[in-house]
Design an enzyme around this catalytic site. Structure first.
Site, PDB file in Angstrom:
ATOM      1  N   ARG A 294      40.829  40.395  36.476  1.00 52.00           N
ATOM      2  CA  ARG A 294      40.704  41.847  36.408  1.00 52.00           C
ATOM      3  C   ARG A 294      39.434  42.360  37.091  1.00 52.00           C
ATOM      4  O   ARG A 294      39.461  43.356  37.809  1.00 52.00           O
ATOM      5  CB  ARG A 294      40.673  42.251  34.926  1.00 52.00           C
ATOM      6  CG  ARG A 294      40.696  43.738  34.653  1.00 52.00           C
ATOM      7  CD  ARG A 294      40.316  44.020  33.191  1.00 52.00           C
ATOM      8  NE  ARG A 294      41.079  43.231  32.253  1.00 52.00           N
ATOM      9  CZ  ARG A 294      42.284  43.575  31.770  1.00 52.00           C
ATOM     10  NH1 ARG A 294      42.824  44.712  32.119  1.00 52.00           N
ATOM     11  NH2 ARG A 294      42.918  42.776  30.935  1.00 52.00           N
ATOM     12  N   CYS A 362      63.786  56.642  32.337  1.00 52.47           N
ATOM     13  CA  CYS A 362      64.539  57.122  31.182  1.00 52.47           C
ATOM     14  C   CYS A 362      64.107  56.378  29.941  1.00 52.47           C
ATOM     15  O   CYS A 362      64.771  55.431  29.495  1.00 52.47           O
ATOM     16  CB  CYS A 362      66.022  56.960  31.433  1.00 52.47           C
ATOM     17  SG  CYS A 362      66.614  58.275  32.469  1.00 52.47           S
TER      18      CYS A 362
HETATM   19  C1  LIG Z   1      44.374  35.814  32.650  1.00 47.19           C
HETATM   20  C2  LIG Z   1      43.535  34.648  32.830  1.00 47.19           C
HETATM   21  C3  LIG Z   1      42.332  34.762  33.509  1.00 47.19           C
HETATM   22  C4  LIG Z   1      41.801  36.055  34.040  1.00 47.19           C
HETATM   23  O1  LIG Z   1      41.562  36.984  33.038  1.00 47.19           O
HETATM   24  P1  LIG Z   1      40.900  38.387  33.406  1.00 47.19           P
HETATM   25  O2  LIG Z   1      40.792  39.058  32.105  1.00 47.19           O
HETATM   26  O3  LIG Z   1      41.826  39.071  34.339  1.00 47.19           O
HETATM   27  O4  LIG Z   1      39.598  38.082  34.043  1.00 47.19           O
HETATM   28  C5  LIG Z   1      41.591  33.611  33.709  1.00 47.19           C
HETATM   29  N1  LIG Z   1      42.026  32.417  33.253  1.00 47.19           N
HETATM   30  C6  LIG Z   1      43.189  32.282  32.585  1.00 47.19           C
HETATM   31  C7  LIG Z   1      43.608  30.949  32.136  1.00 47.19           C
HETATM   32  C8  LIG Z   1      43.976  33.378  32.344  1.00 47.19           C
HETATM   33  O5  LIG Z   1      45.109  33.240  31.668  1.00 47.19           O
END
Ligand SMILES: *Cc1c(COP(=O)(O)O)cnc(C)c1O
Length: 432
Positions: A294, A362
């Protein structure tokens, strides 16, 4: 003023992203559309890389968690920036490999990888497969022996750390579908099994404690817990790991009041914990992996919509309907996610309305935001929903047979399409 650094307002009073006028982008590429600022993405990747360089002697690898936003171009960008990536499915793995991403720098996650996906990962030489459970460990060992290769693996551990975040995105605690529990002895048992499997090379352990986290403490605690486990394993088996994967989960700013950790701070504090704990336990300093998702792409992206109907229900609320919705952004319907919304062609005007921004699906729950302050809008105006770069395009669906949106990449004011808009033919293309 804006939740994202790459957003500004130009002399026409229009909202800009990466110096490109969003009203012009809407005209040129149509709406709805996702727009990303490439320099923001690259800057974030570099900031994470530099944090390992500055605080941990460069002894680590940033692996962008591509489930946040996956398409060919983002894997090319990561490749150019010298980072690894993490993938969680055959589809993400396929997309990364299709642009020549070096398999050694791919980390493959998932709580229920299919035998086909494991075969694909082994066949392509994926550097680290993060094994989630004993069934997978045995399946993978079988595939690895049959292939005659030695396969690098890590084990996903639930360190039991509460990450103070939304329940739906908290994954480090014992009641989680992901990984081996520490408290029950399951983790230790899995390690003991893995080190006896000759076709698997156990490179280290992995933990990921949640998402959209604003505190450093849970990350520090997770590192401490993991290294305690490293010590216990060394004592009981003599086995010592080369690597430690600390996952991702760094929070970003969606609305005022969100206070992300500066990336450098995170690595500074966590590497201090890693140093202290390895020294205390007499362990070697592990190669570190971090997996920001993220935080790499979230604030670098926004979504542009065109306003259709504005429905004022006296004394109740005003619905502003847009030409997209939960099919391109399911996050409000899923977990009430907050967003900052701006009328792109009236960005200089005061926000004097409080509205509910609704999609065109919808489904009554098809909302982008409730009680959002907004400029006085009418049909034809362009809305920008900020910080939609993560978990929007990647979570999009074809609900109501709505074609998926294009992705436009902006670089210093120049825009190009990196994912084309789906057509109706494409939506129906698998139908027989
Ligand atoms: C989703 C995930 C991330 C990244 O998480 P963010 O919150 O997007 O930084 C990293 N490692 C694993 C194993 C994940 O499942």
């Amino acid at each position: 003023m804006f939740v994202s650094d790459c957003i500004s307002i130009n002399e026409k009073g229009h909202l800009t992203v990466g110096s490109a006028d969003t009203v012009e982008l809407a005209k040129k590429f149509g709406t709805p559309a996702y727009v990303f600022d490439e320099n923001e993405i690259r800057g974030n990747l570099r900031a994470f890389r530099n944090s390992i360089e500055d605080n941990y002697g460069g002894n680590g690898l940033v692996c962008y968690a591509s489930k946040a936003f996956s398409c060919k171009e983002i894997y090319r960008i990561c490749m150019q920036e010298g980072t690894g990536v993490d993938v969680v499915s055959g589809g993400e793995l396929y997309t990364a490999l299709s642009v020549g991403f070096p398999a050694e720098n791919i980390v493959f996650h998932g709580n229920n990888k299919t035998p086909d996906e494991l075969l694909m990962a082994v066949g392509n030489g994926v550097g680290r497969i993060v094994v989630d459970n004993l069934t997978e460990l045995e399946t993978l060992n079988g595939i690895a022996s049959a292939s005659g290769k030695t396969v690098g693996i890590m084990l996903r551990i639930k360190p039991g750390v509460d990450a103070h975040t939304h329940d739906f995105i908290k994954t480090g605690q014992i009641d989680s579908k992901f990984g081996f529990a520490l408290e029950t002895g399951e983790a230790l048992e899995a390690v003991k099994a893995a080190i006896t499997m000759p076709s698997l090379k156990l490179r280290g352990l992995h933990c990921h404690i949640g998402s959209q986290i604003f505190d450093i403490d849970p990350f520090e605690l997770a590192a401490e817990v993991m290294l305690g486990l490293y010590k216990q394993i060394k004592d009981e088996t003599g086995y010592e790991f080369d690597e430690l994967n600390l996952g991702g989960g760094f929070g970003i700013k969606y609305v005022d009041g969100d206070t992300p950790i500066p990336y450098g701070e995170y690595m500074k504090n966590v590497s201090a914990v890693v140093r202290a704990e390895t020294e205390k336990h007499g362990l070697k300093m592990p190669f570190i992996l971090i997996e920001p998702g993220r935080s790499v792409v979230g604030a670098a992206g926004l979504t542009l919509y065109t306003v259709g109907a504005v429905k004022k229900i006296p004394d109740i609320r005003t619905y502003v309907s847009v030409d997209g919705g939960m099919a391109d952004n399911p996050r409000y319907a899923l977990y009430g996610a907050d967003y900052q919304i701006i009328c792109a062609n009236k960005a200089n005007e005061e926000k004097n309305m409080t509205v509910t921004v609704a999609g065109k699906c919808c489904e009554s729950g098809d909302l982008i935001q409730e009680n959002a302050p907004l400029q006085s809008v009418e049909a034809g105006d362009i809305l920008a929903v900020l910080s939609t770069g993560a978990y929007n395009y990647s979570m999009a669906s074809n609900y109501n047979r709505i074609p998926k949106l294009p992705v436009i990449m902006v670089n210093n004011g120049e825009a190009r399409t990196v994912v084309r808009r789906e057509t109706y033919e494409m939506v129906a293309s698998c139908d027989v």
